[in-house]
Design a protein around this motif. Structure first.
Motif, PDB file in Angstrom:
ATOM      1  N   THR A 287      -6.329  -1.798   0.195  1.00  0.00           N
ATOM      2  CA  THR A 287      -7.129  -1.466   1.380  1.00  0.00           C
ATOM      3  C   THR A 287      -8.209  -2.518   1.617  1.00  0.00           C
ATOM      4  O   THR A 287      -8.446  -2.945   2.762  1.00  0.00           O
ATOM      5  CB  THR A 287      -7.767  -0.081   1.209  1.00  0.00           C
ATOM      6  N   ALA A 288      -8.869  -2.955   0.538  1.00  0.00           N
ATOM      7  CA  ALA A 288      -9.869  -4.017   0.676  1.00  0.00           C
ATOM      8  C   ALA A 288      -9.231  -5.324   1.133  1.00  0.00           C
ATOM      9  O   ALA A 288      -9.793  -6.048   1.968  1.00  0.00           O
ATOM     10  CB  ALA A 288     -10.597  -4.216  -0.655  1.00  0.00           C
ATOM     11  N   ALA A 289      -8.045  -5.633   0.614  1.00  0.00           N
ATOM     12  CA  ALA A 289      -7.343  -6.844   1.048  1.00  0.00           C
ATOM     13  C   ALA A 289      -6.923  -6.750   2.507  1.00  0.00           C
ATOM     14  O   ALA A 289      -6.948  -7.751   3.242  1.00  0.00           O
ATOM     15  CB  ALA A 289      -6.117  -7.078   0.166  1.00  0.00           C
ATOM     16  N   LEU A 290      -6.559  -5.550   2.954  1.00  0.00           N
ATOM     17  CA  LEU A 290      -6.129  -5.365   4.350  1.00  0.00           C
ATOM     18  C   LEU A 290      -7.276  -5.641   5.317  1.00  0.00           C
ATOM     19  O   LEU A 290      -7.100  -6.357   6.320  1.00  0.00           O
ATOM     20  CB  LEU A 290      -5.607  -3.938   4.523  1.00  0.00           C
ATOM     21  N   THR A 291      -8.451  -5.095   5.032  1.00  0.00           N
ATOM     22  CA  THR A 291      -9.592  -5.332   5.916  1.00  0.00           C
ATOM     23  C   THR A 291     -10.045  -6.795   5.859  1.00  0.00           C
ATOM     24  O   THR A 291     -10.428  -7.376   6.890  1.00  0.00           O
ATOM     25  CB  THR A 291     -10.758  -4.419   5.513  1.00  0.00           C
TER      26      THR A 291
ATOM     27  N   ALA B 172      -9.703   2.087   6.696  1.00  0.00           N
ATOM     28  CA  ALA B 172     -10.979   1.921   5.996  1.00  0.00           C
ATOM     29  C   ALA B 172     -11.802   3.207   6.017  1.00  0.00           C
ATOM     30  O   ALA B 172     -12.457   3.560   5.020  1.00  0.00           O
ATOM     31  CB  ALA B 172     -11.763   0.779   6.631  1.00  0.00           C
ATOM     32  N   VAL B 173     -11.766   3.944   7.119  1.00  0.00           N
ATOM     33  CA  VAL B 173     -12.526   5.203   7.212  1.00  0.00           C
ATOM     34  C   VAL B 173     -11.969   6.237   6.234  1.00  0.00           C
ATOM     35  O   VAL B 173     -12.725   6.907   5.508  1.00  0.00           O
ATOM     36  CB  VAL B 173     -12.491   5.734   8.660  1.00  0.00           C
ATOM     37  N   VAL B 174     -10.646   6.355   6.184  1.00  0.00           N
ATOM     38  CA  VAL B 174     -10.030   7.303   5.248  1.00  0.00           C
ATOM     39  C   VAL B 174     -10.316   6.896   3.801  1.00  0.00           C
ATOM     40  O   VAL B 174     -10.577   7.743   2.932  1.00  0.00           O
ATOM     41  CB  VAL B 174      -8.516   7.389   5.510  1.00  0.00           C
ATOM     42  N   PHE B 175     -10.283   5.597   3.535  1.00  0.00           N
ATOM     43  CA  PHE B 175     -10.599   5.111   2.187  1.00  0.00           C
ATOM     44  C   PHE B 175     -12.034   5.471   1.798  1.00  0.00           C
ATOM     45  O   PHE B 175     -12.294   5.919   0.674  1.00  0.00           O
ATOM     46  CB  PHE B 175     -10.399   3.598   2.148  1.00  0.00           C
ATOM     47  N   THR B 176     -12.975   5.312   2.720  1.00  0.00           N
ATOM     48  CA  THR B 176     -14.375   5.636   2.428  1.00  0.00           C
ATOM     49  C   THR B 176     -14.549   7.122   2.148  1.00  0.00           C
ATOM     50  O   THR B 176     -15.282   7.518   1.225  1.00  0.00           O
ATOM     51  CB  THR B 176     -15.259   5.209   3.610  1.00  0.00           C
TER      52      THR B 176
ATOM     53  N   LEU C 201       0.830  -1.202   0.000  1.00  0.00           N
ATOM     54  CA  LEU C 201       0.000   0.000   0.000  1.00  0.00           C
ATOM     55  C   LEU C 201       0.868   1.257   0.000  1.00  0.00           C
ATOM     56  O   LEU C 201       0.566   2.244  -0.693  1.00  0.00           O
ATOM     57  CB  LEU C 201      -0.926  -0.019   1.213  1.00  0.00           C
ATOM     58  N   ALA C 202       1.964   1.223   0.750  1.00  0.00           N
ATOM     59  CA  ALA C 202       2.893   2.362   0.768  1.00  0.00           C
ATOM     60  C   ALA C 202       3.568   2.551  -0.582  1.00  0.00           C
ATOM     61  O   ALA C 202       3.784   3.680  -1.030  1.00  0.00           O
ATOM     62  CB  ALA C 202       3.940   2.156   1.869  1.00  0.00           C
ATOM     63  N   VAL C 203       3.894   1.455  -1.257  1.00  0.00           N
ATOM     64  CA  VAL C 203       4.521   1.555  -2.583  1.00  0.00           C
ATOM     65  C   VAL C 203       3.563   2.189  -3.588  1.00  0.00           C
ATOM     66  O   VAL C 203       3.949   3.070  -4.377  1.00  0.00           O
ATOM     67  CB  VAL C 203       4.975   0.160  -3.062  1.00  0.00           C
ATOM     68  N   SER C 204       2.310   1.760  -3.580  1.00  0.00           N
ATOM     69  CA  SER C 204       1.331   2.335  -4.514  1.00  0.00           C
ATOM     70  C   SER C 204       1.106   3.821  -4.247  1.00  0.00           C
ATOM     71  O   SER C 204       1.013   4.632  -5.188  1.00  0.00           O
ATOM     72  CB  SER C 204       0.008   1.570  -4.422  1.00  0.00           C
TER      73      SER C 204
END
Length: 384
Positions: free
Chosen positions: A94-98, A231-235, A46-49
């Protein structure tokens, strides 16, 4: 408005560069993220992307400064492809993390078998699949640029042939279809990822509550808080873009333009937010940052002390009429002099000094030494 957008973009770029680089170096070299191995591996991808996305923001910002609001066709095509590629990869991670965190809590015994290599393999599959996501945008951008070139000819006063006019008409009809394809594709992908993140996050909170209340087991609250905050920041970052695409699909361009201005800011928040989230929720990462800040402070203090010492010595030597030498020069000179001497030189010099001393020196030295006092016992004879 332009100044605000540029300032915010510069802040996002600097935060992403420093933050994501710190996350990668700290987690790989110093083990600063003490969480489950699969979670840390996904955080690294996620940091790389996000780091690659900030690089694209830098290119767009430089292009905007030199070529104006409309960059060249090469930057529009290549930059647009990699921008959507990194954005969809970040959403997928992010979806994979959750999802991984939910499975870790729901199936703890199976989760022990998941290694770092398993998480890297999952992320590699995501990287490959995301290569297909920017294709609708590339088709639409290419056709739009071709139509733009034809309109530039008309603007310059050139006359188009009958074939070019027919081609322009066909491309215009095809462009509208490709635009609908791109909008619906973005709506479907973003909606699926958003529903997956929201659903897994809610289920994750429920499973964590059930584990704490019913089983009485301990769970890593740091990892749980980190995943929920991500997840909140992603939403927050995805919702404005989703509303914008839906408004455009309904031909409500005024509302779409207003929401799109908000989306320009929220999508950048998702790029730089991970560093601040980990700093607040992960204790080991926060200790790592404080330790590095302490080392940097000590380095700055030592450097400042050395500079002040050199200034003081320079003033003292100028007052005494001597030539100024920086602090440490004498020690450096002695060290260099000792390095220039071959091995055994000091021992040979001492041996030659001993040989040059006369023999009487040793005797004279013995004579000068204080004599030992000897106590004699008187001789007694006995007569039988």
């Amino acid at each position: 408005m332009v100044v605000l957008w540029i300032s915010f973009s510069v802040f996002v770029i600097l935060s992403s560069f420093l933050g994501d680089t710190t996350i990668l170096v700290g987690s790989i070299k110093y083990n600063a993220l003490i969480l489950s191995k699969s979670t840390v591996a996904i955080m690294q991808h996620l940091a790389v992307s996000d780091l690659l996305t900030s690089c694209l923001y830098t290119i767009f910002l430089i292009s905007h400064a030199f070529t104006g609001p409309e960059p060249c066709n090469f930057i529009l095509k290549l930059g647009g492809y990699f921008f959507y590629y990194n954005i969809y990869a970040s959403y997928s991670f992010t979806a994979a993390l959750t999802t991984i965190k939910l499975l870790t809590i729901k199936y703890p015994f199976h989760a022990r078998l998941w290694t770092r290599h398993t998480a890297h393999l999952l992320c590699a599959i995501i990287w490959v699949l995301c290569l297909l996501c920017p294709i609708p945008n590339q088709l639409y951008t290419t056709l739009r640029l071709d139509i733009g070139d034809l309109f530039l000819k008309l603007k310059d006063g050139e006359h188009l042939s009958y074939e070019e006019i027919i081609d322009l008409r066909q491309k215009d009809l095809k462009l509208s279809k490709l635009w609908l394809l791109e909008v619906w594709f973005e709506i479907v992908i973003e909606l699926l990822l958003l529903l997956l993140v929201v659903f897994t996050s809610a289920w994750l909170i429920y499973e964590a509550y059930k584990v704490l209340r019913q089983r009485g087991n301990r769970i890593r609250r740091e990892g749980l808080l980190t995943v929920i905050a991500t997840a909140v920041v992603f939403t927050i970052s995805v919702l404005p873009g989703l509303v914008t695409n839906i408004a455009y699909q309904q031909a409500d361009y005024d509302s779409g333009d207003k929401v799109q201005k908000v989306y320009y800011y929220t999508v950048r928040i998702n790029v730089m937010a991970n560093f601040y989230i980990y700093s607040l929720t992960v204790t080991s990462f926060r200790k790592f940052l404080l330790e590095r800040a302490r080392l940097f402070k000590n380095f700055i203090c030592c450097t400042t002390a050395a500079v002040e010492e050199n200034i003081t010595r320079s003033h003292t030597r100028v007052k005494n009429g001597q030539k100024f030498q920086p602090a440490g020069t004498e020690m450096t000179r002695v060290t260099n002099h000792s390095k220039q001497q071959p091995a055994g030189t000091e021992i040979k010099r001492m041996a030659n000094q001993l040989e040059e001393q006369p023999a009487a020196t040793e005797v004279r030295g013995m004579a000068n030494e204080p004599k030992e006092q000897v106590t004699r016992t008187p001789h007694c004879e006995y007569t039988v």
